[in-house]
Every structure is written in C-alpha cells, then in structure tokens.
Design a protein around this motif. Structure first.
Motif, PDB file in Angstrom:
ATOM      1  N   GLU A 148       0.814  -1.219   0.000  1.00  0.00           N
ATOM      2  CA  GLU A 148       0.000   0.000   0.000  1.00  0.00           C
ATOM      3  C   GLU A 148       0.849   1.271   0.000  1.00  0.00           C
ATOM      4  O   GLU A 148       0.406   2.328  -0.451  1.00  0.00           O
ATOM      5  N   GLU A 149       2.066   1.164   0.522  1.00  0.00           N
ATOM      6  CA  GLU A 149       2.937   2.346   0.615  1.00  0.00           C
ATOM      7  C   GLU A 149       3.725   2.588  -0.668  1.00  0.00           C
ATOM      8  O   GLU A 149       4.436   3.588  -0.792  1.00  0.00           O
ATOM      9  N   LEU A 150       3.612   1.664  -1.627  1.00  0.00           N
ATOM     10  CA  LEU A 150       4.453   1.719  -2.822  1.00  0.00           C
ATOM     11  C   LEU A 150       3.629   1.935  -4.085  1.00  0.00           C
ATOM     12  O   LEU A 150       2.503   1.453  -4.205  1.00  0.00           O
ATOM     13  N   LYS A 151       4.225   2.645  -5.048  1.00  0.00           N
ATOM     14  CA  LYS A 151       3.622   2.793  -6.371  1.00  0.00           C
ATOM     15  C   LYS A 151       4.515   2.066  -7.374  1.00  0.00           C
ATOM     16  O   LYS A 151       5.712   2.344  -7.468  1.00  0.00           O
ATOM     17  N   VAL A 152       3.924   1.122  -8.104  1.00  0.00           N
ATOM     18  CA  VAL A 152       4.671   0.357  -9.106  1.00  0.00           C
ATOM     19  C   VAL A 152       4.272   0.871 -10.488  1.00  0.00           C
ATOM     20  O   VAL A 152       3.135   0.711 -10.917  1.00  0.00           O
ATOM     21  N   SER A 153       5.215   1.534 -11.163  1.00  0.00           N
ATOM     22  CA  SER A 153       4.902   2.081 -12.489  1.00  0.00           C
ATOM     23  C   SER A 153       5.836   1.484 -13.526  1.00  0.00           C
ATOM     24  O   SER A 153       6.948   1.059 -13.204  1.00  0.00           O
ATOM     25  N   ALA A 154       5.366   1.456 -14.766  1.00  0.00           N
ATOM     26  CA  ALA A 154       6.159   0.832 -15.829  1.00  0.00           C
ATOM     27  C   ALA A 154       5.976   1.587 -17.136  1.00  0.00           C
ATOM     28  O   ALA A 154       4.939   2.224 -17.368  1.00  0.00           O
ATOM     29  N   LYS A 155       7.008   1.507 -17.976  1.00  0.00           N
ATOM     30  CA  LYS A 155       6.902   2.009 -19.345  1.00  0.00           C
ATOM     31  C   LYS A 155       7.224   0.854 -20.269  1.00  0.00           C
ATOM     32  O   LYS A 155       8.242   0.178 -20.108  1.00  0.00           O
ATOM     33  N   LEU A 156       6.331   0.623 -21.216  1.00  0.00           N
ATOM     34  CA  LEU A 156       6.454  -0.532 -22.098  1.00  0.00           C
ATOM     35  C   LEU A 156       6.806  -0.085 -23.514  1.00  0.00           C
ATOM     36  O   LEU A 156       6.123   0.755 -24.099  1.00  0.00           O
ATOM     37  N   PHE A 157       7.873  -0.661 -24.046  1.00  0.00           N
ATOM     38  CA  PHE A 157       8.321  -0.388 -25.415  1.00  0.00           C
ATOM     39  C   PHE A 157       8.083  -1.660 -26.229  1.00  0.00           C
ATOM     40  O   PHE A 157       8.743  -2.677 -26.009  1.00  0.00           O
ATOM     41  N   VAL A 158       7.118  -1.621 -27.144  1.00  0.00           N
ATOM     42  CA  VAL A 158       6.868  -2.769 -28.024  1.00  0.00           C
ATOM     43  C   VAL A 158       7.690  -2.537 -29.278  1.00  0.00           C
ATOM     44  O   VAL A 158       7.495  -1.550 -29.981  1.00  0.00           O
ATOM     45  N   THR A 159       8.633  -3.446 -29.545  1.00  0.00           N
ATOM     46  CA  THR A 159       9.561  -3.185 -30.646  1.00  0.00           C
ATOM     47  C   THR A 159       9.206  -3.944 -31.925  1.00  0.00           C
ATOM     48  O   THR A 159       9.230  -3.387 -33.009  1.00  0.00           O
ATOM     49  N   ARG A 160       8.889  -5.213 -31.780  1.00  0.00           N
ATOM     50  CA  ARG A 160       8.543  -5.979 -32.984  1.00  0.00           C
ATOM     51  C   ARG A 160       7.606  -7.102 -32.573  1.00  0.00           C
ATOM     52  O   ARG A 160       8.010  -8.233 -32.359  1.00  0.00           O
ATOM     53  N   SER A 161       6.385  -6.767 -32.395  1.00  0.00           N
ATOM     54  CA  SER A 161       5.445  -7.771 -31.916  1.00  0.00           C
ATOM     55  C   SER A 161       4.041  -7.242 -32.120  1.00  0.00           C
ATOM     56  O   SER A 161       3.847  -6.152 -32.653  1.00  0.00           O
ATOM     57  N   ASN A 162       3.059  -8.022 -31.659  1.00  0.00           N
ATOM     58  CA  ASN A 162       1.692  -7.528 -31.767  1.00  0.00           C
ATOM     59  C   ASN A 162       1.175  -7.142 -30.389  1.00  0.00           C
ATOM     60  O   ASN A 162       1.874  -7.292 -29.384  1.00  0.00           O
ATOM     61  N   SER A 163      -0.049  -6.668 -30.351  1.00  0.00           N
ATOM     62  CA  SER A 163      -0.587  -6.118 -29.106  1.00  0.00           C
ATOM     63  C   SER A 163      -0.713  -7.164 -27.999  1.00  0.00           C
ATOM     64  O   SER A 163      -0.710  -6.830 -26.814  1.00  0.00           O
TER      65      SER A 163
END
Length: 274
Positions: A87-102
């Motif tokens: 609860e005290e933490l925020k987990v954030s991410a950035k996703l880079f799709v390079t050669r694939s589908n959704s």
C-alpha cells in the motif's frame, strides 16, 4: 556439453525465446562504477552484465535437455515486494513494443507482476510501437495496443494507463475514442524544450498528467540488442535474435517519492537464418 563460458551461447543457438530480467538495479554494485550517459547506454550495460553473470552461473543440468524458452534471471538480484508494504508503494512501468503484436502487452505485464510479486501494476505507459515504412502513426495504429491495455485495466492487472509522445491532435482522438481514458502523456523535452500550449490546455481540461522523459524513439533497436548479445556471448549467433518488447519498471515509496527498486524485463525471439 560446452565449457562454462560457452553454455549460454549453446543455449541461445538452440532456444526460441529469451526472457531477460535484470532484477533491482539499485542493488547492482557493478553499475555504480560509471554513470551511463543515456537510457540506451544504461540498458545495454544492464543487458550485457545480466548475460555475463547468468552465463557464469548456468547449471550443467540445464544443458542436458535445452529448453525452448530460456529465463535469463539472476535470483540474487530479484527483489519481490513485501505484501505488507504494498500500500505504501507505487509500481509504475513504461512498455516499449519493438517488434510484436498487441498481445505481447499482456505477457509483459504478467511477467512483471510475477517478477515483483504483485497482483497489479499502478500505472503503465506505452511507448508508441515503431511503424513500418510508409505507414503513418495514427489512432488506428494505436487502437489494438490501447484495447489490450484497457482489457488489463478491466481485469485489474493495471490501475491507470498512459501514453508517450502523442501530440494534442492524437491525444484528443485517443481520449475521445477510448473506454479507459489516458491518465498521463509523456513528452520528450529533447524534441521540444517547452510543453506545447495546446497540449497543456487540453491535458489540464481533461485531467491528464503531462510528464517528461528523455528516452530515444527506439530504446532497444534490433541492431543494438544483437550487438549486446554478440559482445557478451561471441558464439551465440546474436544476429538471429530480435527483441519483441522491453519493459522498464520502478517501485516508488509514495510518502517520500524515492525509488526503492528499478529494473528491466525484456523478451526476444530467435528467427533462424537458413
């Protein structure tokens, strides 16, 4: 089969999929010696150091029956989140799709949740996938990726979703079409030193957070990944491997705004050359 130094190369010459996890980079004494100048340099450094250390610890038992999917992970570097602290933490991410589908978005999110020991990510920003030659980046191109993110929000795997590098026109189109609205949009200040006024006004009106970043258009290009493989494992036939997606995550202590954990997870496929 193969000496210790060559075990990883033997595995990579025969496997089909490589999943690589760096674990928490903040625990890596070996990265502190030099401060990488760019996100691309940091990533390449991380890939090579993970490969080198993993290579030195491969069990001979793994060589008896070479798996189709290889997990290149350093158990001592992996840091799961304590459920009492969640609860005290925020987990954030950035996703880079390079050669694939959704559909790879689901795999990336599931793998990250598993690596961190959490049920959901607080926010995921998607970096627009590179378009093929002659195809303009548009809402139509982004739709399948955004739909997959919306599904993950509805399934409670992600709380909030955001975009990167959309101008006001595209952000407005996405906002109008999407069922789950973007909560943020990252702007690269290398391409514009000041936030565009029309983007700022639109974001303010619809409560979209504008963030800044300094990631290149392609954080992990095919050539860069192949070179990193080849330098770490000269006999691995790195030219046969192509990255599908890359996810960078950070775990932040909400009350103090400090980063507790940061790492990369990526997936690559081998396309044999005949």
């Amino acid at each position: 089969m193969g000496t210790e130094s060559g075990r990883a190369a033997v595995l990579l010459r025969q496997a089909r999929t490589l999943n690589l996890q760096t674990g928490n980079l903040l625990n890596w004494g070996r990265l502190r010696k030099k401060c990488p100048a760019t996100p691309s340099e940091e990533l390449r450094d991380c890939i090579q150091k993970t490969l080198n250390e993993w290579n030195s610890k491969i069990s001979p038992d793994l060589m008896q029956e070479i798996p189709d999917i290889i997990d290149c992970t350093l158990p001592q570097a992996v840091e799961k989140i304590n459920s009492e602290e969640r609860e005290e933490l925020k987990v954030s991410a950035k996703l880079f799709v390079t050669r694939s589908n959704s559909s790879s978005i689901r795999e990336a999110v599931n793998m990250t949740c598993s690596a961190l020991g959490v049920d959901q990510l607080d926010s995921v920003i998607i970096s627009p996938p590179p378009t093929e030659d002659g195809i303009n980046f548009s809402l139509e191109y982004l739709k399948p990726y955004w739909t997959e993110l919306e599904n993950l929000v509805q399934n409670k795997k992600i709380v909030a979703i955001g975009t990167s590098d959309l101008d006001k026109t595209l952000l407005e189109q996405l906002f109008g079409w999407a069922q789950v609205k973007p909560s943020s949009n990252q702007v690269n200040l290398a391409s514009c030193c000041v936030m565009p006024p029309d983007l700022t006004l639109f974001a303010k009106e619809f409560d979209i957070q504008l963030l800044t970043h300094n990631d290149p258009k392609e954080l992990l290009c095919e050539t860069g990944f192949q070179e990193a493989l080849q330098e770490s494992l000269p006999d691995c036939q790195g030219h046969e491997w192509t990255p599908l997606w890359l996810l960078r995550y950070s775990v932040i202590v909400k009350s103090r705004g400090i980063i507790k954990s940061k790492g990369y997870i990526l997936q690559a496929k081998r396309i044999p050359s005949f």
